[in-house]
Scaffold this motif. Sequence first.
Motif, PDB file in Angstrom:
ATOM      1  N   LEU A   1     -39.084  27.330  23.826  1.00 47.43           N
ATOM      2  CA  LEU A   1     -39.485  26.269  24.758  1.00 47.43           C
ATOM      3  C   LEU A   1     -38.352  25.275  24.991  1.00 47.43           C
ATOM      4  O   LEU A   1     -38.224  24.726  26.091  1.00 47.43           O
ATOM      5  CB  LEU A   1     -40.720  25.534  24.207  1.00 47.43           C
ATOM      6  CG  LEU A   1     -42.010  26.362  24.139  1.00 47.43           C
ATOM      7  CD1 LEU A   1     -43.137  25.532  23.535  1.00 47.43           C
ATOM      8  CD2 LEU A   1     -42.409  26.853  25.530  1.00 47.43           C
TER       9      LEU A   1
ATOM     10  N   ARG B   1     -34.856  22.581  32.710  1.00 46.62           N
ATOM     11  CA  ARG B   1     -35.455  21.587  33.620  1.00 46.62           C
ATOM     12  C   ARG B   1     -34.615  20.318  33.673  1.00 46.62           C
ATOM     13  O   ARG B   1     -34.434  19.724  34.743  1.00 46.62           O
ATOM     14  CB  ARG B   1     -36.874  21.269  33.172  1.00 46.62           C
ATOM     15  CG  ARG B   1     -37.877  22.400  33.402  1.00 46.62           C
ATOM     16  CD  ARG B   1     -39.294  21.929  33.201  1.00 46.62           C
ATOM     17  NE  ARG B   1     -39.546  21.522  31.823  1.00 46.62           N
ATOM     18  CZ  ARG B   1     -39.961  22.331  30.855  1.00 46.62           C
ATOM     19  NH1 ARG B   1     -40.160  23.616  31.119  1.00 46.62           N
ATOM     20  NH2 ARG B   1     -40.178  21.872  29.641  1.00 46.62           N
TER      21      ARG B   1
ATOM     22  N   GLN C   1     -36.261  26.254  27.937  1.00 44.48           N
ATOM     23  CA  GLN C   1     -36.888  25.946  29.231  1.00 44.48           C
ATOM     24  C   GLN C   1     -36.795  24.446  29.525  1.00 44.48           C
ATOM     25  O   GLN C   1     -36.549  24.052  30.672  1.00 44.48           O
ATOM     26  CB  GLN C   1     -38.356  26.389  29.218  1.00 44.48           C
ATOM     27  CG  GLN C   1     -38.595  27.795  28.680  1.00 44.48           C
ATOM     28  CD  GLN C   1     -37.754  28.844  29.362  1.00 44.48           C
ATOM     29  OE1 GLN C   1     -37.634  28.859  30.582  1.00 44.48           O
ATOM     30  NE2 GLN C   1     -37.154  29.737  28.563  1.00 44.48           N
TER      31      GLN C   1
ATOM     32  N   HIS D   1     -29.286  30.276  32.421  1.00 44.68           N
ATOM     33  CA  HIS D   1     -29.602  29.391  31.299  1.00 44.68           C
ATOM     34  C   HIS D   1     -28.506  29.453  30.244  1.00 44.68           C
ATOM     35  O   HIS D   1     -28.096  28.413  29.709  1.00 44.68           O
ATOM     36  CB  HIS D   1     -30.946  29.793  30.677  1.00 44.68           C
ATOM     37  CG  HIS D   1     -32.122  29.456  31.529  1.00 44.68           C
ATOM     38  ND1 HIS D   1     -33.398  29.913  31.260  1.00 44.68           N
ATOM     39  CD2 HIS D   1     -32.240  28.713  32.652  1.00 44.68           C
ATOM     40  CE1 HIS D   1     -34.224  29.469  32.177  1.00 44.68           C
ATOM     41  NE2 HIS D   1     -33.549  28.745  33.037  1.00 44.68           N
TER      42      HIS D   1
ATOM     43  N   THR E   1     -36.322  32.727  24.920  1.00 40.86           N
ATOM     44  CA  THR E   1     -37.766  32.507  25.088  1.00 40.86           C
ATOM     45  C   THR E   1     -38.238  31.195  24.485  1.00 40.86           C
ATOM     46  O   THR E   1     -39.401  30.815  24.693  1.00 40.86           O
ATOM     47  CB  THR E   1     -38.552  33.660  24.439  1.00 40.86           C
ATOM     48  OG1 THR E   1     -38.299  33.678  23.024  1.00 40.86           O
ATOM     49  CG2 THR E   1     -38.144  34.998  25.034  1.00 40.86           C
TER      50      THR E   1
END
Length: 766
Positions: free
Chosen positions: A376, A383, A379, A347, A374
């Motif tokens: 959001l 994606r 993440q 990441h 951590t």
Amino acid sequence: MDRTSNPSGAPPTPLTPLQQLATDAGLLVDWEDAASRPMRVSDDVLRAVLFALGLPAGTAAQVSDSQARLRTEAEEVAIPPLLTGVVGQPVVLQTSAPQAALLGGQTYRIDFEYEGSTEGKISVSASGHHATLRLAPVQAVGYHRLHIDAGPSAAIEATLAIAPARCYGVADALREHDRPADARLWGGSAQLYGLRCGGEHAAGSAGLGDYTAAGMLARHLAQHGADALALSPVHAMFTADARRYSPYSPSSRLFLNAWMIDPAALFGDAAVRQTVIDCNLVDDYARLEGAPLIDWPASGHARMTVLRELHRRLQQAPLGDSASQALLDDYRAHCVDAGASLLAHAHFEALHAHLAHLGHPHWKQWPEQFRDPTYLAVQAFAREHEDEVDFHLFLQWAAARQWAAAQRTAVDAGMAIGLVADLAVGTDSAGSHAWARQHDLLIGVTVGAPPDMFNAQGQGWGLTTFSPRAMRTQGFAAFIEMLRAVMAVPGGVRIDHVLGLMRLWVIPDGARALDGVYLRYPMQDLLRLVALESWRNRCIVIGEDLGTVPAGLRDRLADDGLLGMRILWFERDYTRDDAPFRTPRTWAPASVAMTSTHDLPTLVGWWTGNDLRWQAKLGLLPAGMSESEAHEQRMADRAALVTAFAEHNRQVLADGGVPLIGVAPLQAALEQARTGGAAQAEVILQASAQDFATAAVAFTGAAPTPLALVPLEDLLGLVEQPNLPSTIDTHPNWRRRLPGPADTLLDAPAVQARTTALANARTGTP
């Protein structure tokens, strides 16, 4: 920020509340500089470093609150998350009197890591506000679980790390290979990036070394009798920014350098050659491979372009392609085993590639929603950029696969140790590790060194490392994770600046290097964990113990089985005014004998004065010394070293042995160089340099150490060193390439004579 000094002999002034807080937090408020002058750290420095430790101290109220927090932690935490011990010895823990009163006489149970358990009662000895808890000796090495019944609803659990009495050693490696445990081994050291391959492989190298070349060199060395190959750090760098290529300033010490991946080892030379053609890189690859120095931005981009295309083709391989399917299965299994840490690194790499181009090279400058792994938004980004994240996962799988293959090649070739990895002292604060482990690392300070006789302004290395306070509160989890990462594959590891296990000089970001402070580390716990992981991974440990070493530290490291480093240039008797070179038999046996290091002149460079010419050119000579004075001093040093060669020969002869070093030609060369002019001296020194290199290699190899390591630059008789400290762009640091393919480097007769001289010196045979 200014440091202050105490007049010599004056009594120390009482500590202020701020200074007391700093002392309790592990900072050395008072210290001595290189001239043994007592110094006291300024309040501004203390406040900045305390803040990095999570102890704000900007105001009197904050100082009081932080002191209360430390006191509460000491009094309320009965047992830390992890405590260490040594097999067969009582487990001892310092604690507060209230906790001792609670735990004294309580029953405990230890569940062993593999099977079985034992029970006992805690014994206590108290003195004032402090107390000592003792558990009975534990006879099993490993990470065990400690359970203490402290009353109703007061059960306490912790990890109990029981270490062997010392690290895994060279003798242990020899026993595992059914060889005499007292054999004196030798090996080479090399800069991985500078290795070359021959044949078709060279056409797909883009001017960079790779893990395959490391295996080739290890096998080539083994064929000449070597048992080890020490390499420059292989830590993960910033894949999207090949301008940051110093191997000692990594992004993360948990993962591997993706630039060192050999595409052909995965897909074959033909596939790589075709991909280079398809990517219109044929001319670039040829130019980069033919260059004498590495062009990091161009080589890094060229290699990543080809790897990215090969990754795309692998992902799109048809179902019937069994070879590709096997690679994909292996890759997916690796990602599962590596877990969350690898995913966080991928990441980071994807985010860094995306945001650095927008003018945000440091994660602290990223948009707020991306500054913590951590969040959001991270993440969601992953994606949306799934292919990019997968590419970086793929790179780490490929690197891990090839790093392990290089070690297997070394061992299969007969090496008792194989590869020796290099553990950098810290990581770049802008990197993956700092981003992913913000609560474990020191954010806001850099590691360095205080002023000394060679660096009047001190040194700032631009690196950060673990917070000792977080180590204790987090059960040393991040430190253990790093040890396992670096020890998992190679047969040895060199810990850069091993003094950092005891204390580190830390400097607030933006401050001068001399405006720092020593920060203490829990050395006993760290050494025990190093020993435990050393045995679990069958990995010898070398500690880089050069520089200003606190009294007694080298003995402590030797007792714990860490081998020190004895460098030819520094093995002198400084108690005498003329500082003669010491003969090898006096070198510390609990060490590795070495001719030089990457930061020091090569044998040929030293003999010919090449390093002095560089220093004069760049203004790096000692203050007040002219170039002619430097060369005059070097002439005296040459004579002193050749005299040591002669004395060593005399000692060997007196013991009934056969002297191995040709001293007479060197003495004659020095006499001619002294009596001739400067130009004639340079010619004579150049002509005798290879003989000197052979003599110095044999001299170093005669040391009574379990291992001797000689840089490839010295085995090959090269003049230039890989790195010149205190320079960045004015010297081609970390860019030099070795002169031939890794599997033929030692074939020249002069080089074979040198390796033979080294091997004979190690065995004491003519």
